[in-house]
Motif scaffolding. Structure first.
Motif, mmCIF file in Angstrom:
data_model
loop_
_atom_site.group_PDB
_atom_site.id
_atom_site.type_symbol
_atom_site.label_atom_id
_atom_site.label_comp_id
_atom_site.label_asym_id
_atom_site.label_seq_id
_atom_site.Cartn_x
_atom_site.Cartn_y
_atom_site.Cartn_z
ATOM 1 N N THR A 47 49.387 67.945 23.036
ATOM 2 C CA THR A 47 50.791 67.554 23.093
ATOM 3 C C THR A 47 51.596 68.751 23.607
ATOM 4 O O THR A 47 51.044 69.841 23.779
ATOM 5 N N VAL A 48 52.872 68.558 23.806
ATOM 6 C CA VAL A 48 53.713 69.663 24.270
ATOM 7 C C VAL A 48 53.886 70.732 23.190
ATOM 8 O O VAL A 48 54.358 71.831 23.490
ATOM 9 N N SER A 49 53.479 70.443 21.961
ATOM 10 C CA SER A 49 53.595 71.437 20.892
ATOM 11 C C SER A 49 52.244 71.891 20.351
ATOM 12 O O SER A 49 52.176 72.563 19.328
ATOM 13 N N GLY A 50 51.145 71.527 21.012
ATOM 14 C CA GLY A 50 49.818 71.981 20.600
ATOM 15 C C GLY A 50 48.833 70.840 20.453
ATOM 16 O O GLY A 50 49.030 69.753 20.995
ATOM 17 N N TRP A 51 47.730 71.096 19.741
ATOM 18 C CA TRP A 51 46.636 70.150 19.584
ATOM 19 C C TRP A 51 46.711 69.425 18.239
ATOM 20 O O TRP A 51 47.101 70.006 17.235
ATOM 21 N N THR A 52 46.288 68.158 18.231
ATOM 22 C CA THR A 52 46.060 67.400 17.010
ATOM 23 C C THR A 52 44.667 66.798 17.116
ATOM 24 O O THR A 52 44.099 66.727 18.207
ATOM 25 N N SER A 53 44.117 66.367 15.995
ATOM 26 C CA SER A 53 42.787 65.745 16.035
ATOM 27 C C SER A 53 42.818 64.447 15.255
ATOM 28 O O SER A 53 43.785 64.148 14.565
#
Length: 89
Positions: A13-19
């Motif tokens: 995402t524009v603010s980092g990774w998610t899982s």
């Protein structure tokens, strides 16, 4: 038969990774990747592969590359030039 095999999906995402351990496919995500990990035996080393499942066409290649610079792949081992220098010595 393999000893262990599992996969985890990650979203950039524009603010980092998610899982998929968290919020999978959050609104406005840029890319979805799958990390598959395999272990041939209980004593064997794990081997992982990454593959892109989807990308948001609203983001240019340059924008996506910039996000990858800012947020490197999670849990992905970094390979340095020194490693390649030592191979075959």
């Amino acid at each position: 038969m393999s000893y262990d095999r599992y996969s985890v999906e990650y979203c950039l995402t524009v603010s980092g990774w998610t899982s998929n351990k968290e919020d999978l496919a959050p609104e406005g995500h840029v890319e979805t990747w799958e990390k598959e990990t395999y272990q041939g035996s209980g004593f064997g080393r794990e081997s992982s592969t990454w593959r892109m499942l989807w990308f948001n066409p609203d983001f240019t290649d340059e924008q996506r590359a910039s996000l990858h610079e800012k947020f490197p792949f999670p849990e992905r081992q970094k390979i340095t030039d020194d490693l390649f220098k030592n191979i075959g010595s």
